[in-house]
Design an enzyme around this catalytic site. Sequence first.
Site, mmCIF file in Angstrom:
data_model
loop_
_atom_site.group_PDB
_atom_site.id
_atom_site.type_symbol
_atom_site.label_atom_id
_atom_site.label_comp_id
_atom_site.label_asym_id
_atom_site.label_seq_id
_atom_site.Cartn_x
_atom_site.Cartn_y
_atom_site.Cartn_z
ATOM 1 C CG ASN A 31 3.621 4.431 0.689
ATOM 2 O OD1 ASN A 31 4.749 4.914 0.798
ATOM 3 N ND2 ASN A 31 2.747 4.396 1.761
ATOM 4 C CG ASP A 72 -7.053 -2.378 0.604
ATOM 5 O OD1 ASP A 72 -6.468 -1.121 0.546
ATOM 6 O OD2 ASP A 72 -8.119 -2.597 1.031
ATOM 7 C CE1 TYR A 113 -8.958 5.444 12.274
ATOM 8 C CE2 TYR A 113 -7.929 4.457 10.563
ATOM 9 C CZ TYR A 113 -8.884 5.106 10.966
ATOM 10 O OH TYR A 113 -9.820 5.498 10.085
ATOM 11 C CG HIS A 118 -1.369 -4.398 10.001
ATOM 12 N ND1 HIS A 118 -0.798 -3.827 11.090
ATOM 13 C CD2 HIS A 118 -2.008 -3.820 9.056
ATOM 14 C CE1 HIS A 118 -0.644 -2.578 10.629
ATOM 15 N NE2 HIS A 118 -1.572 -2.578 9.495
HETATM 16 P P1 IMP Z 1 -3.537 1.031 3.174
HETATM 17 O O1 IMP Z 1 -4.341 0.172 2.524
HETATM 18 O O2 IMP Z 1 -2.279 0.533 3.742
HETATM 19 O O3 IMP Z 1 -3.154 2.413 2.466
HETATM 20 O O4 IMP Z 1 -4.160 1.476 4.574
HETATM 21 C C1 IMP Z 1 -5.552 2.124 4.526
HETATM 22 C C2 IMP Z 1 -5.853 2.786 5.729
HETATM 23 O O5 IMP Z 1 -5.738 2.178 6.857
HETATM 24 C C3 IMP Z 1 -4.729 3.850 6.056
HETATM 25 O O6 IMP Z 1 -4.988 5.098 5.395
HETATM 26 C C4 IMP Z 1 -4.645 4.194 7.560
HETATM 27 O O7 IMP Z 1 -5.846 4.947 7.876
HETATM 28 C C5 IMP Z 1 -4.909 2.730 8.098
HETATM 29 N N1 IMP Z 1 -3.886 1.986 8.332
HETATM 30 C C6 IMP Z 1 -3.200 0.802 7.643
HETATM 31 N N2 IMP Z 1 -2.084 0.278 8.256
HETATM 32 C C7 IMP Z 1 -1.878 1.138 9.287
HETATM 33 C C8 IMP Z 1 -1.032 1.118 10.187
HETATM 34 O O8 IMP Z 1 0.059 0.489 10.151
HETATM 35 N N3 IMP Z 1 -0.935 2.031 11.233
HETATM 36 C C9 IMP Z 1 -2.192 3.034 11.035
HETATM 37 N N4 IMP Z 1 -2.982 3.040 10.257
HETATM 38 C C10 IMP Z 1 -3.125 2.033 9.346
#
Ligand code: IMP
Length: 191
Positions: free
Chosen positions: A10, A68, A150, A176
């Site tokens: 990303n 993560d 979300y 977070h």
């Molecule tokens: P990642 O590990 O940051 O890629 O997050 C994994 C998944 O958690 C994402 O694909 C979202 O579905 C959810 N997620 C993580 N952070 C957020 C946020 O800040 N807003 C909404 N969904 C989140």
Amino acid sequence: MRDICFVTGNQNKIIEVEKLIKNFKIISTKDLNFYDEIPETENTIKGNAFIKSSFIYNKFNINCFSDDSGLFINALGGEPGVRSARYASEISHTEKNINLVLKNLRGEEDRSAAFQTCICLIINGKISYFEGSVKGIITSKRLGSRGFGYDPIFIPEGYERSFAQMSLEEKNKISHRSIATKKLVNFLNQK
Ligand code: IMP
């Protein structure tokens, strides 16, 4: 300046962190000519952050960190949690994920939840973790159109608007991910 690799596909995450870290040059996995997806097979976000960082550290012998995150809903026993991206189907699909959460919470009184992030940093073989979380509640319908994942169904504690109704700046003050990132940045800026 020393290089440090942010293990993520990303680019937005890289740009965000790049602005904050002063004494390391952030490089991406693309800069290492690495385009594969590292399987996230652990059942905790901490475990998955470790898998990604240790994979790149061992393969390229380069200092690195990865993050993560997930949404943990109490009435669903912590689901979707570590499976947040792929809750409804093997291919990540935001709309389906939200629909499934709303369906599973239908009629449920306890709508409390938390977003959590874990960052795993490996410098010269030494592993450190940085965590961030934000509590809130899950709405019964989508509110707002900003953000991702979300965001439209999560209202952080102390607020009356969902993450998707906030500007990115406002969300980043309390999210977070930004809490965990600030801890990482403080640590790296002292190195
Ligand atoms: P990642 O590990 O940051 O890629 O997050 C994994 C998944 O958690 C994402 O694909 C979202 O579905 C959810 N997620 C993580 N952070 C957020 C946020 O800040 N807003 C909404 N969904 C989140």
